[in-house]
Structures are given as C-alpha cells and as structure tokens.
Scaffold this motif. Structure first.
Motif, mmCIF file in Angstrom:
data_model
loop_
_atom_site.group_PDB
_atom_site.id
_atom_site.type_symbol
_atom_site.label_atom_id
_atom_site.label_comp_id
_atom_site.label_asym_id
_atom_site.label_seq_id
_atom_site.Cartn_x
_atom_site.Cartn_y
_atom_site.Cartn_z
ATOM 1 N N GLU A 162 24.709 39.592 77.963
ATOM 2 C CA GLU A 162 23.467 40.147 78.503
ATOM 3 C C GLU A 162 22.794 41.129 77.550
ATOM 4 O O GLU A 162 21.605 41.060 77.311
ATOM 5 C CB GLU A 162 23.738 40.827 79.844
ATOM 6 N N ASN A 163 23.550 42.059 76.981
ATOM 7 C CA ASN A 163 22.968 43.058 76.082
ATOM 8 C C ASN A 163 23.546 43.043 74.676
ATOM 9 O O ASN A 163 23.117 43.811 73.839
ATOM 10 C CB ASN A 163 23.153 44.469 76.662
ATOM 11 N N ASP A 164 24.536 42.217 74.427
ATOM 12 C CA ASP A 164 25.165 42.177 73.111
ATOM 13 C C ASP A 164 24.497 41.106 72.254
ATOM 14 O O ASP A 164 24.182 40.029 72.735
ATOM 15 C CB ASP A 164 26.662 41.850 73.221
ATOM 16 N N ASN A 165 24.308 41.435 70.994
ATOM 17 C CA ASN A 165 23.635 40.516 70.088
ATOM 18 C C ASN A 165 24.351 40.451 68.750
ATOM 19 O O ASN A 165 25.010 41.398 68.342
ATOM 20 C CB ASN A 165 22.193 40.978 69.840
ATOM 21 N N LEU A 166 24.166 39.339 68.073
ATOM 22 C CA LEU A 166 24.644 39.135 66.713
ATOM 23 C C LEU A 166 23.426 38.741 65.909
ATOM 24 O O LEU A 166 22.742 37.778 66.245
ATOM 25 C CB LEU A 166 25.684 38.005 66.677
ATOM 26 N N SER A 167 23.115 39.514 64.872
ATOM 27 C CA SER A 167 21.988 39.140 64.015
ATOM 28 C C SER A 167 22.463 39.034 62.582
ATOM 29 O O SER A 167 23.448 39.670 62.186
ATOM 30 C CB SER A 167 20.836 40.144 64.139
ATOM 31 N N MET A 168 21.771 38.217 61.819
ATOM 32 C CA MET A 168 22.142 37.969 60.428
ATOM 33 C C MET A 168 20.897 37.941 59.572
ATOM 34 O O MET A 168 19.902 37.328 59.947
ATOM 35 C CB MET A 168 22.882 36.645 60.307
ATOM 36 N N ASP A 169 20.983 38.592 58.423
ATOM 37 C CA ASP A 169 19.885 38.620 57.465
ATOM 38 C C ASP A 169 20.262 37.768 56.256
ATOM 39 O O ASP A 169 21.323 37.972 55.655
ATOM 40 C CB ASP A 169 19.600 40.050 57.005
ATOM 41 N N PHE A 170 19.380 36.827 55.917
ATOM 42 C CA PHE A 170 19.584 35.942 54.775
ATOM 43 C C PHE A 170 18.490 36.181 53.747
ATOM 44 O O PHE A 170 17.350 36.474 54.102
ATOM 45 C CB PHE A 170 19.487 34.476 55.214
ATOM 46 N N LYS A 171 18.846 36.074 52.483
ATOM 47 C CA LYS A 171 17.864 36.101 51.404
ATOM 48 C C LYS A 171 18.115 34.862 50.569
ATOM 49 O O LYS A 171 19.251 34.614 50.144
ATOM 50 C CB LYS A 171 18.013 37.356 50.555
ATOM 51 N N ASP A 172 17.057 34.083 50.359
ATOM 52 C CA ASP A 172 17.167 32.808 49.641
ATOM 53 C C ASP A 172 18.248 31.912 50.236
ATOM 54 O O ASP A 172 18.974 31.224 49.512
ATOM 55 C CB ASP A 172 17.442 33.040 48.145
ATOM 56 N N GLY A 173 18.393 31.954 51.568
ATOM 57 C CA GLY A 173 19.342 31.086 52.259
ATOM 58 C C GLY A 173 20.791 31.543 52.222
ATOM 59 O O GLY A 173 21.673 30.827 52.674
ATOM 60 N N VAL A 174 21.058 32.762 51.696
ATOM 61 C CA VAL A 174 22.425 33.277 51.600
ATOM 62 C C VAL A 174 22.554 34.520 52.486
ATOM 63 O O VAL A 174 21.722 35.431 52.427
ATOM 64 C CB VAL A 174 22.789 33.625 50.137
ATOM 65 N N LEU A 175 23.613 34.564 53.294
ATOM 66 C CA LEU A 175 23.851 35.659 54.234
ATOM 67 C C LEU A 175 24.145 36.964 53.490
ATOM 68 O O LEU A 175 25.068 37.030 52.684
ATOM 69 C CB LEU A 175 25.014 35.298 55.161
ATOM 70 N N GLU A 176 23.335 37.997 53.780
ATOM 71 C CA GLU A 176 23.501 39.310 53.140
ATOM 72 C C GLU A 176 24.080 40.366 54.064
ATOM 73 O O GLU A 176 24.794 41.258 53.615
ATOM 74 C CB GLU A 176 22.159 39.822 52.611
ATOM 75 N N LYS A 177 23.730 40.300 55.373
ATOM 76 C CA LYS A 177 24.182 41.333 56.299
ATOM 77 C C LYS A 177 24.403 40.735 57.676
ATOM 78 O O LYS A 177 23.602 39.935 58.152
ATOM 79 C CB LYS A 177 23.167 42.473 56.394
ATOM 80 N N ILE A 178 25.510 41.136 58.314
ATOM 81 C CA ILE A 178 25.843 40.725 59.678
ATOM 82 C C ILE A 178 25.804 41.978 60.537
ATOM 83 O O ILE A 178 26.361 43.011 60.161
ATOM 84 C CB ILE A 178 27.246 40.096 59.738
ATOM 85 N N ARG A 179 25.178 41.875 61.688
ATOM 86 C CA ARG A 179 25.056 43.035 62.587
ATOM 87 C C ARG A 179 25.374 42.612 64.013
ATOM 88 O O ARG A 179 24.752 41.714 64.550
ATOM 89 C CB ARG A 179 23.625 43.580 62.524
ATOM 90 N N TYR A 180 26.371 43.277 64.625
ATOM 91 C CA TYR A 180 26.608 43.175 66.055
ATOM 92 C C TYR A 180 26.016 44.432 66.665
ATOM 93 O O TYR A 180 26.217 45.529 66.137
ATOM 94 C CB TYR A 180 28.110 43.167 66.367
ATOM 95 N N TYR A 181 25.345 44.303 67.800
ATOM 96 C CA TYR A 181 24.797 45.502 68.431
ATOM 97 C C TYR A 181 24.600 45.306 69.927
ATOM 98 O O TYR A 181 24.432 44.202 70.416
ATOM 99 C CB TYR A 181 23.490 45.929 67.777
ATOM 100 N N ILE A 182 24.657 46.435 70.623
ATOM 101 C CA ILE A 182 24.329 46.484 72.038
ATOM 102 C C ILE A 182 22.896 46.941 72.131
ATOM 103 O O ILE A 182 22.527 47.955 71.537
ATOM 104 C CB ILE A 182 25.242 47.478 72.792
#
Length: 185
Positions: A162-182
């Motif tokens: 409900e309130n938990d999320n997983l986000s990912m930032d990619f640059k040129d198609g390559v994963l740079e940062k993973i973030r879990y957050y409420i």
C-alpha cells in the motif's frame, strides 16, 4: 473463473444453431458450470520484499546497528515533509538508510523510512544489483508499474504494498540507484 449458464439459455442457443423450424426434444433445466482460464493479473500489485542486507522498511535503528554494525556516518537532518521533521541518515559503503520517528513502532522511535543502494555488491530480491541493464531488471522483476524516460535517463517504480515502493534510476539503460521507501504522505 466459473460462469453458470442456465440450461434454458443453452437450449435456446441450440435451437437457433440447429434451425428454428426443426423439432427439438424437450430439455431438462439444469445449471452447467463452464470453467475458463483465470484472467492474467496485471502487474499493479506484487510482493517485492524490501530486505536489504538483513534490514527492511520499518526496522528500528537498533535492528540496523545489530545487523550492519557501526555506520561510516550518522547525521540528523531537519526537514518539513509530510509530517516528518527529522531524519536520521546512516551511511554505509554503497548503502544509505534514512530513518524517521513514525514509520514503525520502536523503543528508540527511529524506524527505516528509506534505503538507497549505489554499489553492485548489494543485491535485492530477484538478484537485481546496481549495474544491471533495464532489460535484465524487467526479466527478474517483471514489468514496472511506472516507467518514465527522459533522454538517457529512465525511472522505474514497482509498488510493493500500500505505501511501500521500489524505485530504480537508470542512465543509458544501466541501473545506477535502487531505492526502497515508505510513502509518508
């Protein structure tokens, strides 16, 4: 999915299919159950566990220290965001953990609100690591709930509850940062 169709409806269909003027034997009324394949679920709800190196969203500062040891740095930051006035930031090599006083019920009051992963030696569920390509991440986790592209940057988000999320930032198609957050709002 099961659908019940009255036998009378089937009789009418059979009469029409066989030609309306022909003689048809009387039909007993009964219910017939037809099973169809289940409707495939859309990737809007899924379980992606927020565990990172043995700690998860909502865990206490004590839990973090017991599992990860002393951080490289510990800093309290003042903010005004959705009822959060203070954040405790614990930094480890390749991992940053933000805690607030309100996401979990802990004795110390501090509980994990967000985790940021920036090094490839910290895997998340499914074996996803920083450095994976967008294609590999989609193969491991499925289609994201949200995918935004802006030039060479791509942002993907998976809703884990409900309130938990997983986000990912990619640059040129390559994963740079993973973030879990409420989501505190």
């Amino acid at each position: 999915m099961r659908t019940k169709i009255p036998a009378l409806a089937l009789a009418i269909f059979a009469t029409v299919a066989n030609g309306c003027g022909k003689h048809v034997a009387p039909i007993e009324t009964a219910e017939i159950t037809i099973e169809s394949a289940p409707t495939p679920q859309v990737d809007t709800e899924r379980f992606i566990d927020s565990v990172v190196k043995g700690v998860r969203l909502g865990d206490s500062e004590k839990d973090v220290l017991e599992r990860l040891g002393k951080p490289v740095s510990r800093k309290i930051e003042r903010r005004d965001y959705c009822g959060i006035s203070e954040l405790l930031k614990l930094k480890y090599e390749g991992l940053e953990i933000w805690l607030d006083r309100g996401t979990g019920s802990t004795a110390s009051g501090w509980a994990i609100l967000e985790t940021y992963i920036t090094k490839p030696d910290i895997p998340i569920r499914g074996g996803v690591v920083v450095g994976d390509t967008l294609r590999v991440v989609k193969k491991k986790l499925g289609r994201p709930n949200l995918e935004e592209v802006s030039g060479k940057f791509t942002y993907c988000s998976y809703y884990t509850s409900e309130n938990d999320n997983l986000s990912m930032d990619f640059k040129d198609g390559v994963l740079e940062k993973i973030r879990y957050y409420i989501n505190p709002c």
